[in-house]
Enzyme design. Structure first.
Site, PDB file in Angstrom:
ATOM      1  N   GLU A 170      -6.669   5.457  10.406  1.00 23.64           N
ATOM      2  CA  GLU A 170      -5.659   5.119   9.388  1.00 23.64           C
ATOM      3  C   GLU A 170      -5.217   3.677   9.581  1.00 23.64           C
ATOM      4  O   GLU A 170      -4.927   3.257  10.713  1.00 23.64           O
ATOM      5  CB  GLU A 170      -4.462   6.061   9.494  1.00 23.64           C
ATOM      6  CG  GLU A 170      -3.311   5.732   8.533  1.00 23.64           C
ATOM      7  CD  GLU A 170      -2.137   6.699   8.692  1.00 23.64           C
ATOM      8  OE1 GLU A 170      -2.380   7.867   9.045  1.00 23.64           O
ATOM      9  OE2 GLU A 170      -0.979   6.282   8.472  1.00 23.64           O
TER      10      GLU A 170
ATOM     11  N   GLU B 134       4.653  -0.433   5.952  1.00 22.52           N
ATOM     12  CA  GLU B 134       5.599   0.669   5.861  1.00 22.52           C
ATOM     13  C   GLU B 134       7.007   0.091   5.964  1.00 22.52           C
ATOM     14  O   GLU B 134       7.235  -0.906   6.655  1.00 22.52           O
ATOM     15  CB  GLU B 134       5.372   1.690   6.975  1.00 22.52           C
ATOM     16  CG  GLU B 134       4.085   2.478   6.841  1.00 22.52           C
ATOM     17  CD  GLU B 134       3.952   3.537   7.923  1.00 22.52           C
ATOM     18  OE1 GLU B 134       4.195   4.722   7.651  1.00 22.52           O
ATOM     19  OE2 GLU B 134       3.590   3.151   9.047  1.00 22.52           O
TER      20      GLU B 134
END
Length: 694
Positions: free
Chosen positions: A581, A586
């Site tokens: 990933e 974020e």
């Protein structure tokens, strides 16, 4: 036949008439004058020399189960057992006729453990400085000791950088100023040097070190800088290979790695050129393990270096210039609730109110609905000895116990709202988990006397749940020491009706359990009907390597968790984190204007991911460019063309050498998003464009 018999008799007669002086018969000679010497060549190597008169061979028994046979008497032996050992070496000198003599000699072997690769990573020719990786999720974590119940090993996955932050407040940021270096001295020994700038961060409970009377849990003017000798050794005990390097460091004279918990022994969990992840144990509480993550790459915490890209050819993009639903040739949807393991509160939809293109930008909007709090009822907590003997612990018919709620749960005794089926009693306890409550929310009440789990190893509980499959945890604690606890988890099997659930505590450690803690629907937070959007390019556009640039403006409401990221295209075959990933960006509304990026892959996922963060001014009010440069050799994260953190060395062993697809979403709450603002109505992430260069 007569002739043959005559010849044999004649030969026998000749032999009998011979005198011994007339023929030369070899004499059997025993070796003599055996001498042995041993020379210590260092690092466990000994050179042996043996000589004896009339010896044809020399047999060595080295005292450690190994042997050698030499004709010259000269041999070399390398001992490998770590530590101080004395070996009795037996040397036998022999002749071809089977005669032999032996001598013994004792050799003393002092062999220190060493690991050249570890020393290289730590020192890098004495030019490397280590810092606590303040921007890394889990840079300072706390978890149970390594040998837990049934040998379970727990990493501190529940402590994110925002949830357990020691570098963001004035009374604890001295921890992140510490500089740690390793070097090799003239004797070949490993030397550790701490420069803590005159301040030490003490964990609460270790006040005696500074001679003060207060319980210290903050930075204290106490200079613990200086040099210590480091001894490397193999980790002892139940240590799964996948979770440790198997090597530990022991510092001389009470040395420690910045954060004082009384320990001078640190187990190396993982080590590379850029990161050092260690575990140590609190001397005041042997049940607790502390986890420290250090970095030698100061770029992890920010920098002004510009990215010099190697990818300039635009190969794929979406400019979001056509109003309506996102281009179906580029994007599909993930649909469903819960966030797939992150305890998130939203349900993803493909509704236009959650995902749409409008005025030249993609808008992904989280919207609060009219959800309800989760209400459970419980009654008749009963102890059982397994042979029919029972004892009522609490039935809520007398004076109500004093409940203490936490994480967003309130508990009170009320009249039974459904006096049917298995429970027709007058009063019951009601547990209300409010909207946006923590996934671990619960409540407890204290007992006047401890529960005797030896005499009564089973506890039953009547419960009423609004749905089947609700995870109900009954936990028993010591009021005076919450670290002394046991718990059992059972799922509800009926909805909107009473049932009796049994919790088996057979075989748990003996303890003083005088507090009852209850969790209903553990792992779930009432969402309040929040909906949001998550779109992906899976099976539509997948690629290996390149520069991905996404221009976005982020939501700011408490509990929002927007993300721009990529997932390995073989996810449906190998699962996570094996697929890998890449989190390009974020952000959490509870910590506005700080963005993070992360890499998740086997051995470095969840709380142990490779994470970096950096402040981005006006991230929630202005558009910024979020970029990843992904090559066969490195992965670099960039904001507004500035290389700010996580220069990751890629290689053939990582999953970052195959196709990935893009994902964009706004989650709510969960493990990183945190508490949702009670006044939350809606908030939006806007994306101006997505571009991929190769």
């Amino acid at each position: 036949m007569k002739k043959l018999k005559y010849i044999m008799v004649s030969l026998f007669a000749v032999m009998m008439s011979c005198d011994g002086d007339d023929i030369d018969i070899p004499e059997s000679v025993t070796p003599s004058n055996l001498t042995v010497s041993a020379q210590n060549m260092g690092e466990g190597v000994f050179d042996f020399t043996a000589s004896a008169a009339n010896a044809n061979y020399y047999h060595y028994d080295f005292g450690d189960g190994t042997t050698a046979l030499e004709t010259s008497g000269v041999t070399s032996k390398t001992y490998e057992e770590i530590g101080e050992n004395i070996y009795t070496v037996t040397i036998t000198a022999g002749s071809t006729e089977g005669k032999k003599i032996s001598e013994t000699i004792d050799v003393s072997v002092s062999l220190a453990f060493t690991d050249t690769e570890t020393v290289t990573f730590l020192t890098n020719d004495s030019s490397k400085t280590w810092f606590l990786a303040a921007s890394q999720q889990g840079h300072l974590g706390l978890g149970p000791a390594r040998e837990g119940i049934d040998g379970d090993w727990w990493y501190p996955k529940w402590f994110s950088a925002s949830a357990f932050e020691k570098c963001g407040t004035e009374d604890s940021d001295c921890l992140c100023d510490d500089e740690l270096t390793f070097s090799v001295n003239e004797n070949g020994g490993l030397v550790y040097t701490l420069d803590n700038k005159g301040q030490t961060y003490f964990n609460v409970g270790h006040k005696a070190v500074v001679g003060g009377g207060e319980d210290i849990d903050f930075c204290y003017d106490f200079d613990t800088s200086g040099e210590k000798i480091v001894q490397l050794s193999e980790v002892e005990g139940n240590v799964p290979d996948a979770e440790t390097t198997g090597i530990q460091m022991t510092f001389s004279d009470g040395g420690f790695m910045g954060y004082y918990v009384g320990s001078s022994v640190y187990e190396i969990l993982s080590i590379s050129d850029d990161f050092l992840y260690v575990r140590t144990y609190d001397t005041e509480n042997a049940d607790l393990a502390w986890y420290h993550k250090f970095t030698s790459d100061v770029a992890v915490d920010g920098g002004e270096e510009s990215l010099e890209t190697i990818y300039t050819n635009l190969v794929w993009s979406d400019e979001f210039d056509v109003d309506g639903a996102p281009n179906a040739a580029n994007w599909g949807y993930d649909l469903g609730a819960g966030g797939w393991g992150n305890g998130e509160a939203q349900t993803y939809t493909d509704a236009a109110e959650n995902v749409k293109v409008e005025d030249g930008v993609l808008k992904i909007t989280a919207i609060a609905g009219e959800g309800e709090a989760a209400v459970h009822y419980f009654d008749e907590i009963t102890l059982s000895d397994g042979s029919g003997g029972t004892q009522t612990l609490e039935d809520f018919e007398g004076a109500a116990p004093v409940f203490t709620g936490f994480g967003g749960v309130g508990t009170a005794v009320i009249a039974n709202p459904d006096p049917t089926g298995e429970n027709t009693s007058a009063n019951v306890a009601e547990s209300t988990k409010t909207l946006g409550a923590e996934t671990w929310a619960g409540s407890f009440f204290d007992l006047s006397a401890p529960v005797d789990l030896v005499a009564y190893p089973s506890i039953s509980l009547k419960t009423w749940s609004p749905a089947t499959g609700a995870n109900i945890i009954l936990k028993l604690e010591n009021q005076a020491n919450a670290d002394e606890n046991v718990e059992v988890s059972v799922n509800s099997t009926v909805a909107n009706a009473w049932e009796t659930l049994n919790f088996d505590f057979t075989g748990v450690p003996v303890g003083t359990y005088d507090r009852v803690v209850l969790f209903f629907d553990f792992g779930v937070s009432p969402s309040g009907g929040i909906t949001s959007g998550r779109i992906k390019s899976e099976n539509l556009y997948e690629f290996t390597y390149g520069r991905v640039e996404i221009r976005a403006k982020l939501p700011s409401a408490g509990g929002t968790w927007p993300a721009l990221w990529a997932l390995g295209a073989n996810f449906d075959e190998v699962g996570w984190p094996t697929a890998g990933e890449i989190d390009i960006m974020e952000h959490v509304g509870n910590n506005n204007n700080t963005i993070s990026s992360a890499l998740h892959y086997p051995g470095n996922s969840a709380g142990n991911a490779i994470v970096g963060s950096t402040p981005v001014e006006n991230a929630t009010s202005e558009f910024h460019n979020y970029t990843v440069e992904w090559t066969p050799d490195s992965i670099k994260f960039v904001v507004d063309d500035q290389l700010v953190h996580n220069s990751f060395v890629n290689n053939a062993t990582t999953p970052f050498n195959a196709d990935f697809f893009l994902i964009m979403n706004v989650a709510m709450g969960g493990t990183l998003g945190g508490t949702i603002d009670a006044e939350f109505i809606e908030d939006t992430m806007e994306v101006d464009y997505v571009r991929v260069y190769q």
